[in-house]
Design a protein around this motif. Structure first.
Motif, PDB file in Angstrom:
ATOM      1  N   MET A   1      32.440 -38.305  26.036  1.00 48.72           N
ATOM      2  CA  MET A   1      33.742 -37.682  26.079  1.00 48.72           C
ATOM      3  C   MET A   1      34.916 -38.636  25.856  1.00 48.72           C
ATOM      4  N   PRO A   2      34.817 -39.917  26.214  1.00 48.57           N
ATOM      5  CA  PRO A   2      35.969 -40.801  25.999  1.00 48.57           C
ATOM      6  C   PRO A   2      36.363 -40.902  24.534  1.00 48.57           C
ATOM      7  N   ARG A   3      35.396 -40.821  23.642  1.00 47.31           N
ATOM      8  CA  ARG A   3      35.713 -40.903  22.216  1.00 47.31           C
ATOM      9  C   ARG A   3      36.574 -39.723  21.783  1.00 47.31           C
ATOM     10  N   ARG A   4      36.250 -38.549  22.265  1.00 45.21           N
ATOM     11  CA  ARG A   4      37.023 -37.358  21.905  1.00 45.21           C
ATOM     12  C   ARG A   4      38.440 -37.443  22.446  1.00 45.21           C
ATOM     13  N   ALA A   5      38.605 -37.978  23.645  1.00 40.85           N
ATOM     14  CA  ALA A   5      39.946 -38.116  24.224  1.00 40.85           C
ATOM     15  C   ALA A   5      40.778 -39.092  23.403  1.00 40.85           C
ATOM     16  N   GLY A   6      40.145 -40.158  22.930  1.00 44.46           N
ATOM     17  CA  GLY A   6      40.864 -41.125  22.105  1.00 44.46           C
ATOM     18  C   GLY A   6      41.295 -40.529  20.784  1.00 44.46           C
ATOM     19  N   LEU A   7      40.437 -39.706  20.178  1.00 40.47           N
ATOM     20  CA  LEU A   7      40.786 -39.063  18.911  1.00 40.47           C
ATOM     21  C   LEU A   7      41.926 -38.071  19.094  1.00 40.47           C
ATOM     22  N   GLU A   8      41.898 -37.325  20.188  1.00 38.47           N
ATOM     23  CA  GLU A   8      42.991 -36.372  20.450  1.00 38.47           C
ATOM     24  C   GLU A   8      44.305 -37.105  20.683  1.00 38.47           C
ATOM     25  N   ARG A   9      44.253 -38.228  21.375  1.00 36.73           N
ATOM     26  CA  ARG A   9      45.468 -39.021  21.598  1.00 36.73           C
ATOM     27  C   ARG A   9      46.006 -39.563  20.274  1.00 36.73           C
ATOM     28  N   LEU A  10      45.092 -39.995  19.411  1.00 37.11           N
ATOM     29  CA  LEU A  10      45.498 -40.496  18.104  1.00 37.11           C
ATOM     30  C   LEU A  10      46.124 -39.392  17.261  1.00 37.11           C
ATOM     31  N   ARG A  11      45.544 -38.203  17.307  1.00 37.94           N
ATOM     32  CA  ARG A  11      46.100 -37.081  16.537  1.00 37.94           C
ATOM     33  C   ARG A  11      47.475 -36.649  17.039  1.00 37.94           C
ATOM     34  N   THR A  12      47.743 -36.789  18.329  1.00 38.50           N
ATOM     35  CA  THR A  12      49.073 -36.415  18.826  1.00 38.50           C
ATOM     36  C   THR A  12      50.118 -37.444  18.397  1.00 38.50           C
ATOM     37  N   ARG A  13      49.719 -38.712  18.314  1.00 38.98           N
ATOM     38  CA  ARG A  13      50.663 -39.751  17.904  1.00 38.98           C
ATOM     39  C   ARG A  13      50.832 -39.831  16.395  1.00 38.98           C
ATOM     40  N   ASP A  14      49.771 -39.505  15.656  1.00 39.34           N
ATOM     41  CA  ASP A  14      49.782 -39.586  14.197  1.00 39.34           C
ATOM     42  C   ASP A  14      49.077 -38.346  13.647  1.00 39.34           C
ATOM     43  N   PRO A  15      49.814 -37.225  13.488  1.00 36.16           N
ATOM     44  CA  PRO A  15      49.167 -35.961  13.142  1.00 36.16           C
ATOM     45  C   PRO A  15      48.377 -35.984  11.828  1.00 36.16           C
ATOM     46  N   GLY A  16      48.842 -36.668  10.842  1.00 32.40           N
ATOM     47  CA  GLY A  16      48.144 -36.688   9.563  1.00 32.40           C
ATOM     48  C   GLY A  16      47.136 -37.815   9.441  1.00 32.40           C
ATOM     49  N   LEU A  17      46.985 -38.608  10.497  1.00 33.42           N
ATOM     50  CA  LEU A  17      46.107 -39.787  10.514  1.00 33.42           C
ATOM     51  C   LEU A  17      46.422 -40.739   9.355  1.00 33.42           C
ATOM     52  N   ALA A  18      47.698 -40.880   9.058  1.00 34.25           N
ATOM     53  CA  ALA A  18      48.120 -41.753   7.961  1.00 34.25           C
ATOM     54  C   ALA A  18      47.813 -43.214   8.261  1.00 34.25           C
ATOM     55  N   ALA A  19      47.969 -43.622   9.514  1.00 34.32           N
ATOM     56  CA  ALA A  19      47.685 -45.015   9.871  1.00 34.32           C
ATOM     57  C   ALA A  19      46.205 -45.334   9.721  1.00 34.32           C
ATOM     58  N   VAL A  20      45.356 -44.375  10.042  1.00 32.22           N
ATOM     59  CA  VAL A  20      43.911 -44.576   9.906  1.00 32.22           C
ATOM     60  C   VAL A  20      43.535 -44.692   8.433  1.00 32.22           C
ATOM     61  N   ARG A  21      44.106 -43.850   7.599  1.00 37.09           N
ATOM     62  CA  ARG A  21      43.816 -43.920   6.156  1.00 37.09           C
ATOM     63  C   ARG A  21      44.326 -45.230   5.571  1.00 37.09           C
ATOM     64  N   ARG A  22      45.502 -45.661   5.995  1.00 38.53           N
ATOM     65  CA  ARG A  22      46.067 -46.912   5.492  1.00 38.53           C
ATOM     66  C   ARG A  22      45.208 -48.104   5.922  1.00 38.53           C
ATOM     67  N   ALA A  23      44.764 -48.104   7.166  1.00 36.21           N
ATOM     68  CA  ALA A  23      43.900 -49.187   7.649  1.00 36.21           C
ATOM     69  C   ALA A  23      42.573 -49.196   6.898  1.00 36.21           C
ATOM     70  N   GLY A  24      42.063 -48.022   6.584  1.00 33.98           N
ATOM     71  CA  GLY A  24      40.822 -47.945   5.814  1.00 33.98           C
ATOM     72  C   GLY A  24      40.982 -48.509   4.411  1.00 33.98           C
ATOM     73  N   ARG A  25      42.103 -48.199   3.775  1.00 33.03           N
ATOM     74  CA  ARG A  25      42.356 -48.737   2.429  1.00 33.03           C
ATOM     75  C   ARG A  25      42.495 -50.245   2.455  1.00 33.03           C
ATOM     76  N   VAL A  26      43.207 -50.775   3.450  1.00 35.35           N
ATOM     77  CA  VAL A  26      43.378 -52.222   3.556  1.00 35.35           C
ATOM     78  C   VAL A  26      42.035 -52.895   3.790  1.00 35.35           C
ATOM     79  N   ALA A  27      41.216 -52.317   4.666  1.00 35.08           N
ATOM     80  CA  ALA A  27      39.904 -52.899   4.949  1.00 35.08           C
ATOM     81  C   ALA A  27      39.012 -52.871   3.714  1.00 35.08           C
ATOM     82  N   LEU A  28      39.061 -51.788   2.958  1.00 33.97           N
ATOM     83  CA  LEU A  28      38.243 -51.683   1.748  1.00 33.97           C
ATOM     84  C   LEU A  28      38.660 -52.721   0.709  1.00 33.97           C
ATOM     85  N   VAL A  29      39.963 -52.869   0.489  1.00 37.82           N
ATOM     86  CA  VAL A  29      40.458 -53.847  -0.490  1.00 37.82           C
ATOM     87  C   VAL A  29      40.164 -55.271  -0.034  1.00 37.82           C
TER      88      VAL A  29
END
Length: 80
Positions: free
Chosen positions: A1-29
């Motif tokens: 359950m802690p993982r789900r709580a963290g994801l919900e907290r992330l979605r409230t702070r960043d609704p479109g998960l733009a920071a997660v997508r940006r971090a993924g692109r940086v990590a891939l490059v």
């Protein structure tokens, strides 16, 4: 359950998960550049510079919002 709580907290702070997508692109490059320089070119120093360069550039760049057209302005005043 802690993982789900963290994801919900992330979605409230960043609704479109733009920071997660940006971090993924940086990590891939960063990983692609590192492994290309390290094993493709065989250059350890270039691999480290590529890795940190990609992370620094990704951290300082802004890719939020729609792309807009750049407007150019004359660098010198026109006399006339």
């Amino acid at each position: 359950m802690p993982r789900r709580a963290g994801l919900e907290r992330l979605r409230t702070r960043d609704p479109g998960l733009a920071a997660v997508r940006r971090a993924g692109r940086v990590a891939l490059v960063a990983c692609t550049g590192f492994y290309t320089a390290r094993y493709g070119l065989g250059n350890d120093v270039a691999a480290i510079y590529t890795l940190f360069g990609a992370i620094a550039t990704g951290g300082m760049s802004s890719s939020a919002g729609r792309p807009t057209r750049c407007r150019t302005t004359p660098s010198t005043p026109r006399s006339g």
